[in-house]
Each structure stands twice: as structure tokens, then as C-alpha cells.
Design an enzyme around this catalytic site. Structure first.
Site, mmCIF file in Angstrom:
data_model
loop_
_atom_site.group_PDB
_atom_site.id
_atom_site.type_symbol
_atom_site.label_atom_id
_atom_site.label_comp_id
_atom_site.label_asym_id
_atom_site.label_seq_id
_atom_site.Cartn_x
_atom_site.Cartn_y
_atom_site.Cartn_z
ATOM 1 N N ASN A 16 9.836 -4.092 3.525
ATOM 2 C CA ASN A 16 8.664 -4.822 3.495
ATOM 3 C C ASN A 16 7.782 -4.583 2.470
ATOM 4 O O ASN A 16 7.271 -3.500 2.145
ATOM 5 C CB ASN A 16 7.818 -4.363 4.631
ATOM 6 N N LYS A 19 4.314 -2.804 2.508
ATOM 7 C CA LYS A 19 4.171 -1.788 2.914
ATOM 8 C C LYS A 19 4.817 -0.761 1.901
ATOM 9 O O LYS A 19 4.044 0.350 1.684
ATOM 10 C CB LYS A 19 5.217 -1.669 4.124
ATOM 11 N N ASP A 75 7.363 3.239 11.229
ATOM 12 C CA ASP A 75 7.454 2.136 12.147
ATOM 13 C C ASP A 75 6.034 2.192 12.605
ATOM 14 O O ASP A 75 5.509 3.113 12.728
ATOM 15 C CB ASP A 75 8.631 2.340 13.529
ATOM 16 N N PHE A 157 -1.848 -7.228 4.600
ATOM 17 C CA PHE A 157 -0.632 -7.998 5.088
ATOM 18 C C PHE A 157 -0.773 -8.060 6.627
ATOM 19 O O PHE A 157 -1.720 -7.274 7.150
ATOM 20 C CB PHE A 157 0.705 -7.650 4.685
HETATM 21 P P1 IMP Z 1 7.588 -2.428 10.956
HETATM 22 O O1 IMP Z 1 8.128 -2.799 9.729
HETATM 23 O O2 IMP Z 1 8.663 -2.608 11.940
HETATM 24 O O3 IMP Z 1 6.938 -1.187 11.219
HETATM 25 O O4 IMP Z 1 6.649 -3.748 11.576
HETATM 26 C C1 IMP Z 1 5.351 -3.251 11.555
HETATM 27 C C2 IMP Z 1 4.551 -4.818 11.653
HETATM 28 O O5 IMP Z 1 3.443 -4.461 12.439
HETATM 29 C C3 IMP Z 1 4.295 -5.516 10.485
HETATM 30 O O6 IMP Z 1 5.118 -6.515 10.063
HETATM 31 C C4 IMP Z 1 2.996 -6.194 10.916
HETATM 32 O O7 IMP Z 1 2.986 -7.245 11.485
HETATM 33 C C5 IMP Z 1 2.242 -4.982 11.658
HETATM 34 N N1 IMP Z 1 1.446 -4.045 10.934
HETATM 35 C C6 IMP Z 1 1.791 -2.697 10.733
HETATM 36 N N2 IMP Z 1 1.058 -2.103 9.964
HETATM 37 C C7 IMP Z 1 0.156 -3.074 9.564
HETATM 38 C C8 IMP Z 1 -1.103 -2.989 8.546
HETATM 39 O O8 IMP Z 1 -1.348 -2.128 7.889
HETATM 40 N N3 IMP Z 1 -1.807 -4.187 8.629
HETATM 41 C C9 IMP Z 1 -1.359 -5.331 9.317
HETATM 42 N N4 IMP Z 1 -0.209 -5.471 10.062
HETATM 43 C C10 IMP Z 1 0.452 -4.249 10.110
#
Ligand code: IMP
Length: 225
Positions: A16, A19, A75, A157
């Protein structure tokens, strides 16, 4: 005399880009050099766990084994009280395959359409995991807020435009990157990880390529291999 200090190198198991930017900043400030996944594919198929901790560890272990480098993964997701913790670990997949951030926000706002302001509490959660050849550790961070009735702000995001952070009176999408890092779930989890990493010396090696002779004792959550 010339003194050279080499940065600690870790693999960052995330695909991401938003991120990665946030994490490069937080880890870079602590002198940790981050190596990205490069053209390796998304981590979504590895995220088969039912908790943030399980998923963070699954990603960290997988890319540690692939790269042979100490690997950091996280995560994260949004938990909304009125929806029983939804979207939770499914935050990235909310709205189904092909859905955009805007689609996911619309789905969330739609579900909360009749929920009054005082019942829109939520929290972002992040579990940061590190796995290396001597063990593994996890660190949790959270940030509490409430869900707006419509999106506001251009930064960040994911769900940032609808996450209202009361102490600063703005949504996460209205914060600068530095302000968000200070108060976000991810900033909090990763600052814990960095503090531990620096003080434990778990990854310190005298010369590059050396193995850790006496890694400190840390409880392993991994099945014995
Ligand atoms: P991961 O990459 O599996 O951790 O997915 C996390 C998902 O949660 C992201 O794609 C976002 O939709 C949401 N998310 C996690 N952290 C944030 C943040 O800091 N801001 C906004 N959405 C977030």
C-alpha cells in the site's frame, strides 16, 4: 578518522503506497532503512487470519522467509461500535472486489445513515509485527474518533476523510502527514516497535551478514518450526 554508521535495514511487507510513505517516515526518523516489496505482488492473499495480530504476523513471517531479512509488517483497520466492530480486519476488502476508497466510505456512511452523532464512535487499530531469524514481536496502537456524516479533507488515504479526531477538531484527511503520524494508530504502534527495537538490540550485528549469536529471549507466538 572516519566513522561510518550503517542504518539498520528491514524489509517492509506492505504493497500500500500511502502506508509505505507513512512508515518510511516514522522508521526513517529512527535510522531504520526500509526496503520495500518492490514488484512483489499484494499481501492480501496472505491475510487469512481473523485478527489484526494474526494477519500482521502472517505477513511478517512470509516475507522474512522470502527475503531472509528482518521483516516488519502491519495490519490495520477501522472498527465502528454501532456496526459491531465492522469493517475491522476486512477494512481493505469492505465493499467487495474492485471497490475504491470512495466506494468503501459510501458503504459505511450508508450503513450509518440513521445513526445519531453520539453513537458514531469508532477506532483505528494497527498491529505492527516484526519477524527475524531470532524471534518475533507485535505492538498495538489505536486512535479513537467518530464517523462523520460526509467526507472532509484531501489528505491521507482509506477512511481518513470520514474519521473525525476530536482532540484536533479535524478529520484525519485534514491533518498534515506529521500531525497524523503523531496521533494515528500506526504512528503509535510503530513508535512502540522502534523504541523496543532500539533498546533491545535484537537486530544489532557487528558486521553485515553476521547471525545473531545470543538473541534476547522473547516469547515466540510462532508455531515451532
Ligand atoms: P491492511 O493493508 O490490510 O492493513 O488494510 C488496512 C485498511 O484499513 C486500509 O486499506 C484502509 O481501508 C483502512 N485503514 C487502515 N489504516 C488507515 C488509516 O490510517 N487511514 C484510513 N484508512 C485506514
Amino acid at each position: 578518522m572516519r566513522v561510518e554508521c550503517s542504518a539498520m535495514q528491514v524489509m517492509l511487507a506492505s504493497a500500500n503506497p500511502a502506508k509505505i510513505l507513512e512508515l518510511k517516515d516514522i522508521l526513517g526518523q529512527a535510522g531504520i532503512e526500509v526496503i520495500g516489496l518492490g514488484d512483489r505482488s499484494s499481501t492480501q492473499e496472505i491475510e487469512t487470519g481473523s485478527t489484526f495480530t494474526e494477519n500482521a504476523l502472517l505477513k511478517a513471517r512470509y516475507y522474512r522467509d522470502v527475503s531472509a531479512l528482518p521483516t516488519i509488517a502491519d495490519d490495520s483497520g477501522l472498527e465502528v461500535e454501532a456496526l459491531g466492530g465492522e469493517p475491522g480486519v476486512r477494512s481493505a476488502r469492505y465493499g467487495g472486489p474492485g471497490a475504491s476508497d470512495a466506494d468503501r466510505i459510501n458503504k459505511l456512511l450508508d450503513k450509518l445513515r440513521n445513526v445519531p452523532h453520539d453513537r458514531r464512535q469508532c477506532r483505528f487499530v494497527c498491529v505492527a509485527a516484526i519477524a527475524w531469524d531470532g524471534g518475533e514481536r507485535t505492538f498495538m496502537g489505536e486512535s479513537c474518533g467518530s464517523i462523520m456524516t460526509e467526507p472532509r479533507g484531501q489528505g491521507g488515504f482509506g477512511y481518513d476523510p470520514v474519521f473525525f479526531y476530536q482532540p484536533l477538531g479535524r478529520t484525519f484527511a485534514e491533518l498534515t502527514a506529521a500531525e497524523k503520524a503523531e496521533v494515528s494508530h500506526r504512528g503509535r504502534a510503530f513508535r512502540k516497535l522502534v523504541t523496543w527495537l532500539r533498546s533491545s538490540g535484537a537486530l544489532d550485528t557487528p558486521t553485515s551478514g553476521d547471525r545473531i549469536e545470543n538473541p534476547i529471549e522473547v516469547p515466540s507466538l510462532a508455531p515451532k518450526r
